[in-house]
Motif scaffolding. Sequence first.
Motif, PDB file in Angstrom:
ATOM      1  N   ARG A 187       8.390   1.720  21.982  1.00 40.35           N
ATOM      2  CA  ARG A 187       7.531   2.664  22.699  1.00 40.35           C
ATOM      3  C   ARG A 187       6.425   3.200  21.788  1.00 40.35           C
ATOM      4  NH1 ARG A 187       8.654   5.007  27.351  1.00 40.35           N
ATOM      5  NH2 ARG A 187       7.849   7.024  26.643  1.00 40.35           N
ATOM      6  N   VAL A 188       6.765   3.509  20.556  1.00 43.22           N
ATOM      7  CA  VAL A 188       5.753   4.004  19.623  1.00 43.22           C
ATOM      8  C   VAL A 188       4.711   2.930  19.342  1.00 43.22           C
ATOM      9  CG1 VAL A 188       5.359   4.774  17.250  1.00 43.22           C
ATOM     10  CG2 VAL A 188       7.271   5.721  18.570  1.00 43.22           C
ATOM     11  N   LEU A 189       5.161   1.715  19.134  1.00 44.83           N
ATOM     12  CA  LEU A 189       4.215   0.629  18.874  1.00 44.83           C
ATOM     13  C   LEU A 189       3.348   0.360  20.102  1.00 44.83           C
ATOM     14  CD1 LEU A 189       6.621  -1.809  16.986  1.00 44.83           C
ATOM     15  CD2 LEU A 189       4.769  -0.449  15.976  1.00 44.83           C
ATOM     16  N   PRO A 209      -1.742   8.459  20.186  1.00 49.14           N
ATOM     17  CA  PRO A 209      -0.421   7.940  20.584  1.00 49.14           C
ATOM     18  C   PRO A 209       0.540   9.040  21.020  1.00 49.14           C
ATOM     19  CG  PRO A 209      -1.162   6.866  18.574  1.00 49.14           C
ATOM     20  CD  PRO A 209      -2.140   7.970  18.848  1.00 49.14           C
ATOM     21  N   SER A 210       0.510  10.186  20.337  1.00 48.10           N
ATOM     22  CA  SER A 210       1.411  11.282  20.706  1.00 48.10           C
ATOM     23  C   SER A 210       1.127  11.778  22.120  1.00 48.10           C
ATOM     24  CB  SER A 210       1.279  12.437  19.710  1.00 48.10           C
ATOM     25  OG  SER A 210      -0.065  12.899  19.652  1.00 48.10           O
ATOM     26  N   THR A 211      -0.144  11.791  22.507  1.00 48.95           N
ATOM     27  CA  THR A 211      -0.511  12.208  23.859  1.00 48.95           C
ATOM     28  C   THR A 211      -0.014  11.198  24.890  1.00 48.95           C
ATOM     29  OG1 THR A 211      -2.478  13.337  23.029  1.00 48.95           O
ATOM     30  CG2 THR A 211      -2.428  12.817  25.375  1.00 48.95           C
ATOM     31  N   ILE A 212      -0.116   9.923  24.551  1.00 47.70           N
ATOM     32  CA  ILE A 212       0.368   8.876  25.465  1.00 47.70           C
ATOM     33  C   ILE A 212       1.874   8.979  25.639  1.00 47.70           C
ATOM     34  CG2 ILE A 212       0.631   6.374  25.753  1.00 47.70           C
ATOM     35  CD1 ILE A 212      -2.057   6.057  24.311  1.00 47.70           C
ATOM     36  N   LEU A 213       2.581   9.201  24.544  1.00 50.19           N
ATOM     37  CA  LEU A 213       4.037   9.306  24.617  1.00 50.19           C
ATOM     38  C   LEU A 213       4.470  10.533  25.410  1.00 50.19           C
ATOM     39  CD1 LEU A 213       4.912   8.279  20.949  1.00 50.19           C
ATOM     40  CD2 LEU A 213       5.465   6.986  23.017  1.00 50.19           C
ATOM     41  N   GLY A 242       0.835  -1.202   0.000  1.00 49.77           N
ATOM     42  CA  GLY A 242       0.000   0.000   0.000  1.00 49.77           C
ATOM     43  C   GLY A 242       0.864   1.243   0.000  1.00 49.77           C
ATOM     44  N   ALA A 243       0.260   2.367  -0.297  1.00 52.39           N
ATOM     45  CA  ALA A 243       0.977   3.643  -0.308  1.00 52.39           C
ATOM     46  C   ALA A 243       1.426   3.996   1.111  1.00 52.39           C
ATOM     47  CB  ALA A 243       0.085   4.735  -0.879  1.00 52.39           C
ATOM     48  N   PRO A 244       2.424   4.876   1.225  1.00 52.46           N
ATOM     49  CA  PRO A 244       2.885   5.284   2.566  1.00 52.46           C
ATOM     50  C   PRO A 244       1.762   5.910   3.393  1.00 52.46           C
ATOM     51  CG  PRO A 244       4.451   5.968   0.877  1.00 52.46           C
ATOM     52  CD  PRO A 244       3.236   5.483   0.158  1.00 52.46           C
ATOM     53  N   ARG A 245       1.809   5.684   4.693  1.00 50.09           N
ATOM     54  CA  ARG A 245       0.899   6.270   5.662  1.00 50.09           C
ATOM     55  C   ARG A 245      -0.569   5.944   5.350  1.00 50.09           C
ATOM     56  NH1 ARG A 245       3.461   9.411   9.021  1.00 50.09           N
ATOM     57  NH2 ARG A 245       1.509  10.316   9.793  1.00 50.09           N
ATOM     58  N   ARG A 246      -0.782   4.688   5.008  1.00 51.46           N
ATOM     59  CA  ARG A 246      -2.158   4.243   4.753  1.00 51.46           C
ATOM     60  C   ARG A 246      -2.606   3.197   5.771  1.00 51.46           C
ATOM     61  NH1 ARG A 246      -1.984   8.194   2.319  1.00 51.46           N
ATOM     62  NH2 ARG A 246      -2.671   8.638   0.191  1.00 51.46           N
ATOM     63  N   GLY A 247      -1.796   2.975   6.807  1.00 48.95           N
ATOM     64  CA  GLY A 247      -2.226   2.094   7.891  1.00 48.95           C
ATOM     65  C   GLY A 247      -1.722   0.674   7.822  1.00 48.95           C
ATOM     66  N   LYS A 248      -0.699   0.398   6.992  1.00 50.91           N
ATOM     67  CA  LYS A 248      -0.192  -0.978   6.893  1.00 50.91           C
ATOM     68  C   LYS A 248       0.358  -1.472   8.225  1.00 50.91           C
ATOM     69  CE  LYS A 248       2.762  -0.088   3.634  1.00 50.91           C
ATOM     70  NZ  LYS A 248       2.476   1.357   3.520  1.00 50.91           N
ATOM     71  N   SER A 249       1.149  -0.631   8.885  1.00 47.49           N
ATOM     72  CA  SER A 249       1.752  -1.048  10.151  1.00 47.49           C
ATOM     73  C   SER A 249       0.694  -1.300  11.213  1.00 47.49           C
ATOM     74  CB  SER A 249       2.741   0.019  10.644  1.00 47.49           C
ATOM     75  OG  SER A 249       3.812   0.162   9.744  1.00 47.49           O
ATOM     76  N   ASN A 250      -0.277  -0.390  11.301  1.00 47.84           N
ATOM     77  CA  ASN A 250      -1.350  -0.561  12.281  1.00 47.84           C
ATOM     78  C   ASN A 250      -2.167  -1.816  12.000  1.00 47.84           C
ATOM     79  OD1 ASN A 250      -0.842   1.592  13.959  1.00 47.84           O
ATOM     80  ND2 ASN A 250      -2.184   3.009  12.874  1.00 47.84           N
ATOM     81  N   PHE A 251      -2.424  -2.062  10.720  1.00 45.00           N
ATOM     82  CA  PHE A 251      -3.214  -3.235  10.351  1.00 45.00           C
ATOM     83  C   PHE A 251      -2.470  -4.521  10.714  1.00 45.00           C
ATOM     84  CE2 PHE A 251      -4.581  -6.278   6.920  1.00 45.00           C
ATOM     85  CZ  PHE A 251      -5.824  -6.547   7.477  1.00 45.00           C
ATOM     86  N   ALA A 252      -1.169  -4.568  10.381  1.00 42.09           N
ATOM     87  CA  ALA A 252      -0.374  -5.755  10.711  1.00 42.09           C
ATOM     88  C   ALA A 252      -0.299  -5.947  12.226  1.00 42.09           C
ATOM     89  CB  ALA A 252       1.026  -5.636  10.113  1.00 42.09           C
ATOM     90  N   LEU A 253      -0.152  -4.845  12.957  1.00 37.53           N
ATOM     91  CA  LEU A 253      -0.101  -4.928  14.417  1.00 37.53           C
ATOM     92  C   LEU A 253      -1.428  -5.440  14.968  1.00 37.53           C
ATOM     93  CD1 LEU A 253       1.614  -4.390  16.922  1.00 37.53           C
ATOM     94  CD2 LEU A 253       0.781  -2.042  16.906  1.00 37.53           C
ATOM     95  N   GLU A 254      -2.510  -5.008  14.367  1.00 40.10           N
ATOM     96  CA  GLU A 254      -3.824  -5.463  14.821  1.00 40.10           C
ATOM     97  C   GLU A 254      -4.012  -6.948  14.527  1.00 40.10           C
ATOM     98  OE1 GLU A 254      -8.297  -3.506  14.977  1.00 40.10           O
ATOM     99  OE2 GLU A 254      -6.754  -2.695  13.661  1.00 40.10           O
ATOM    100  N   LEU A 255      -3.554  -7.400  13.360  1.00 40.96           N
ATOM    101  CA  LEU A 255      -3.632  -8.826  13.052  1.00 40.96           C
ATOM    102  C   LEU A 255      -2.858  -9.647  14.087  1.00 40.96           C
ATOM    103  CD1 LEU A 255      -3.137  -8.942   9.155  1.00 40.96           C
ATOM    104  CD2 LEU A 255      -5.267  -9.201  10.434  1.00 40.96           C
ATOM    105  N   ALA A 256      -1.683  -9.159  14.470  1.00 43.47           N
ATOM    106  CA  ALA A 256      -0.866  -9.877  15.457  1.00 43.47           C
ATOM    107  C   ALA A 256      -1.601  -9.974  16.796  1.00 43.47           C
ATOM    108  CB  ALA A 256       0.479  -9.179  15.635  1.00 43.47           C
ATOM    109  N   THR A 257      -2.266  -8.882  17.196  1.00 42.97           N
ATOM    110  CA  THR A 257      -2.987  -8.916  18.471  1.00 42.97           C
ATOM    111  C   THR A 257      -4.156  -9.885  18.410  1.00 42.97           C
ATOM    112  OG1 THR A 257      -4.420  -7.054  17.873  1.00 42.97           O
ATOM    113  CG2 THR A 257      -2.346  -6.531  18.965  1.00 42.97           C
ATOM    114  N   TYR A 258      -4.817  -9.988  17.250  1.00 45.44           N
ATOM    115  CA  TYR A 258      -5.953 -10.903  17.145  1.00 45.44           C
ATOM    116  C   TYR A 258      -5.506 -12.357  17.193  1.00 45.44           C
ATOM    117  CZ  TYR A 258      -8.973  -6.971  15.982  1.00 45.44           C
ATOM    118  OH  TYR A 258      -9.682  -5.801  16.041  1.00 45.44           O
ATOM    119  N   VAL A 259      -4.396 -12.677  16.530  1.00 43.98           N
ATOM    120  CA  VAL A 259      -3.882 -14.047  16.580  1.00 43.98           C
ATOM    121  C   VAL A 259      -3.472 -14.397  18.011  1.00 43.98           C
ATOM    122  CG1 VAL A 259      -2.025 -15.587  15.831  1.00 43.98           C
ATOM    123  CG2 VAL A 259      -3.156 -14.100  14.170  1.00 43.98           C
TER     124      VAL A 259
END
Length: 308
Positions: free
Chosen positions: A240-242, A255-259, A205-222
Amino acid sequence: MDFEDLEATILKGFVRDRQLITMALNEGFTPELLPSPVARRLCNALIDLYLKRGAEAINEVTVRNHLEGRGVLNAEMEHYLRAVISMRPPDAGKLMAYLDALRNHDSRERLQSLYTQLDGFLKAEGTHGDLVQFTTEMVDKLIELQKQRVRRRLGPVTSILSTLTEDAARLGGAEGLLGFSISPFDRLNALLSGLRRGFYYGLAGAPRRGKSNFALELATYVATNHHVPCLYYSWEQTQRVLGARLLAKETGIAPSTILAGGTPGGATIVPQLQSAQEQMARFAPYLFLIEGGRQDTLSRIRTHVYNV
């Protein structure tokens, strides 16, 4: 590292982690690859001990007791065992590299022996004996050397059947999937039949379209659905960012507020984070966030998986 330290380090790994000795045996390792006789005796004893104790862990005390029971705990073995215990245990990647070094050493020793035999045959005075018989023996030894270099332990079909049975017990026929469920992505779950063993999945996918978040979400579901270890590598973001992204998903706080620990002059966000952390306990023990680097190839990642 000389070969005495190398074999002692390998044996320390065997004492420390049953998985390492299993990996080594599956890759064709045999105690005969170890240069020194005392190392070979200790290795044989360790293999015998693991076979007797099954999945039960072992330590220095159980190893010493086992050696004593076999009648091989003499002064030489006691001294060598102390040297092995003092070594730093290798991880799976280093162990494989050390085993390759042992194979290379063993192969060179065998080739040197063949060279000596060939040189002796050519320099022998008078009759050279049966040339056909000699060359046949040499060819057989070369073929055996080649087999030794590529040998792996091949398991019978029972191991495959056992894996299928374990998968059936784990999946329980849920949704007719062949792999790990990524529910609530039900449509994607049906299309892929879950995330399956041995498969590689590409996410583009194009940059900044949520690939990292989507992959991270898949990992949490598994991790949530199956309670299996999930390793998430990122070559762009820190742990820390993740982690902040995971907390943001649970709390709705940016996330920026949490950090930043909250907004300047705003109410504390600690209670929301603590509540989210409790909710995340359903998957957090099984999810590993790793900051990837240039050295993290697929082979190295597999090594990390073995260690987990």
